[in-house]
Design an enzyme around this catalytic site. Sequence first.
Site, mmCIF file in Angstrom:
data_model
loop_
_atom_site.group_PDB
_atom_site.id
_atom_site.type_symbol
_atom_site.label_atom_id
_atom_site.label_comp_id
_atom_site.label_asym_id
_atom_site.label_seq_id
_atom_site.Cartn_x
_atom_site.Cartn_y
_atom_site.Cartn_z
ATOM 1 N N GLN A 97 -7.981 -9.689 -2.207
ATOM 2 C CA GLN A 97 -7.323 -9.465 -1.078
ATOM 3 C C GLN A 97 -8.251 -9.966 0.185
ATOM 4 O OE1 GLN A 97 -6.437 -6.066 1.772
ATOM 5 N NE2 GLN A 97 -4.356 -6.945 1.766
ATOM 6 N N TYR A 177 -4.595 -6.295 11.401
ATOM 7 C CA TYR A 177 -6.115 -6.995 11.273
ATOM 8 C C TYR A 177 -5.793 -8.584 11.975
ATOM 9 C CZ TYR A 177 -7.297 -2.984 8.804
ATOM 10 O OH TYR A 177 -7.537 -1.556 8.771
ATOM 11 N N ARG A 224 0.291 -10.774 2.098
ATOM 12 C CA ARG A 224 0.658 -9.556 2.499
ATOM 13 C C ARG A 224 1.046 -9.506 3.682
ATOM 14 N NH1 ARG A 224 -1.318 -3.039 1.748
ATOM 15 N NH2 ARG A 224 0.672 -2.879 0.381
ATOM 16 N N GLY A 314 -0.492 2.489 -4.136
ATOM 17 C CA GLY A 314 -1.773 2.907 -3.526
ATOM 18 C C GLY A 314 -2.364 4.175 -4.200
ATOM 19 N N ARG A 315 -2.126 5.129 -3.424
ATOM 20 C CA ARG A 315 -2.781 6.398 -3.647
ATOM 21 C C ARG A 315 -2.858 7.117 -5.158
ATOM 22 N NH1 ARG A 315 -0.557 8.434 2.202
ATOM 23 N NH2 ARG A 315 0.948 6.862 1.164
HETATM 24 C C1 LIG Z 1 -7.635 4.553 0.945
HETATM 25 C C2 LIG Z 1 -6.746 3.437 1.595
HETATM 26 C C3 LIG Z 1 -7.212 2.233 1.617
HETATM 27 C C4 LIG Z 1 -6.433 1.235 1.991
HETATM 28 N N1 LIG Z 1 -6.976 -0.333 2.264
HETATM 29 C C5 LIG Z 1 -6.063 -1.134 2.132
HETATM 30 C C6 LIG Z 1 -6.513 -2.646 2.420
HETATM 31 O O1 LIG Z 1 -7.758 -2.723 2.004
HETATM 32 N N2 LIG Z 1 -5.731 -3.425 2.294
HETATM 33 C C7 LIG Z 1 -4.420 -3.188 2.620
HETATM 34 O O2 LIG Z 1 -3.497 -4.279 2.801
HETATM 35 N N3 LIG Z 1 -3.680 -1.940 2.548
HETATM 36 C C8 LIG Z 1 -4.761 -1.018 2.474
HETATM 37 N N4 LIG Z 1 -4.203 0.155 2.381
HETATM 38 C C9 LIG Z 1 -2.598 0.453 2.317
HETATM 39 C C10 LIG Z 1 -2.180 0.633 0.703
HETATM 40 O O3 LIG Z 1 -2.390 -0.815 0.212
HETATM 41 C C11 LIG Z 1 -0.710 0.992 0.695
HETATM 42 O O4 LIG Z 1 0.013 0.134 1.386
HETATM 43 C C12 LIG Z 1 -0.778 2.559 1.251
HETATM 44 O O5 LIG Z 1 -1.275 3.418 0.342
HETATM 45 C C13 LIG Z 1 0.966 3.001 0.915
HETATM 46 O O6 LIG Z 1 1.144 2.999 -0.479
HETATM 47 P P1 LIG Z 1 1.055 4.325 -1.267
HETATM 48 O O7 LIG Z 1 1.974 5.552 -0.822
HETATM 49 O O8 LIG Z 1 1.464 4.041 -2.546
HETATM 50 O O9 LIG Z 1 -0.368 4.984 -1.454
HETATM 51 C C14 LIG Z 1 -4.992 1.245 1.977
HETATM 52 C C15 LIG Z 1 -4.541 2.607 2.114
HETATM 53 C C16 LIG Z 1 -5.228 3.636 1.676
HETATM 54 C C17 LIG Z 1 -4.700 5.313 1.332
#
Ligand SMILES: Cc1cc2nc3c(=O)[nH]c(=O)nc-3n(C[C@H](O)[C@H](O)[C@H](O)COP(=O)(O)O)c2cc1C
Length: 358
Positions: A97, A177, A224, A314-315
């Site tokens: 990314q 961003y 994205r 994500g998480r």
């Molecule tokens: C610790 C953390 C770091 C993240 N860093 C990014 C990132 O670098 N780029 C991005 O597009 N989204 C980032 N996100 C968003 C995640 O890609 C994702 O959309 C979000 O966690 C929701 O999905 P989930 O419910 O499966 O966790 C981040 C989320 C978390 C929790």
Amino acid sequence: MDLFSPVILGDLELANRVAMAPLTRMRSGDSGVPGDLVVEHYAQRASIGLIVTEGTYPNHESQAFVGQPGIVTDEQVAGWRRVAEAVHARGGRIVMQVMHGGRVTHPDTNGGRRVVAPSAIAIDGVARTTTGKHPYPVPHALTTEEVRDVVRDFRRAAERAVEAGLDGVEIHGANGYLLHEFLAPSSNVRDDEYGGSPENRARLVVEVVTAVAEAIGAGRVGLRISPEHGIQDALEPDRDDVLATYGALLDQLRPLGLAYLSVLHREPAGELVQELRRRFGGPLMANSGFSTVTTRQEALALIEAAHADVVAVGRPVIANPDLVERWAGEHPENEPRTHLFYAPGAEGYTDYPVLRAG
Ligand SMILES: Cc1cc2nc3c(=O)[nH]c(=O)nc-3n(C[C@H](O)[C@H](O)[C@H](O)COP(=O)(O)O)c2cc1C
């Protein structure tokens, strides 16, 4: 369709339809070079269909977080090469990314450099820096010429990611961003060809993605977006304007034949996302955002109903390196330790247990 079945996104052949969402973890030190710990972290997650790396900066002033990795220096390229090799050795696929932080940073984070944005409007909030929390500064509004430099830097970053052996790149146009700042009317009040009308606000993202696709091949480029996310003061309150802006964007990207469009939106199956998917005309990666953690049930349902081709998770992937095996076998999941998301070191990063060791 089945979440655990293979899928092809452009030039990327995935073993299953689960993608690791991009996740910033801030463990690459002052040099922004991914080291042993980062290599291990991604290698542990190689059974996910596609790893999307954490947001990685394409030039120094675009660094948004302390400890964020970059793809600018030769050392950073070498660090990423080790990550790519480790993931490939375990049969995985990985794209980078590429993320320009725009005004979501501070000189105490980006090495004393400028903070840049479409317009000189500061975020109402505080930045976490090496010297503590400080109000976000009023950014420098990029000149038209400097906007073109941004396109060049994304292109170079993509070339370097491929040189490092990654399978492709995802352009970060989401979450408030730089690229999202251009799309959103609250952060872009420019009066040149990059501001004003929906078409003009979409122009930079079109140019970046087109340049990157020309450089490395559209089949290994994803984008994205997070329309209506309302985050970091990049506000998009008017649905008609959102449709006009993202519609203009996707109509122009459609002929390129990109690998995928990743959309973060609270209703992936809803009208807006499905309309944007039609306009894009290629594979959709869906994620329902931060308010609730993605569940197995939700991911299965999105794929079974054909509301998405791939689900970004994500998480749960932070806490479960073997998430695909766990979901396939209906095994229990480890809980993420949220206070360690951005902490330094192995704890909460590479120490989550797997079902079967070895
Ligand atoms: C610790 C953390 C770091 C993240 N860093 C990014 C990132 O670098 N780029 C991005 O597009 N989204 C980032 N996100 C968003 C995640 O890609 C994702 O959309 C979000 O966690 C929701 O999905 P989930 O419910 O499966 O966790 C981040 C989320 C978390 C929790």
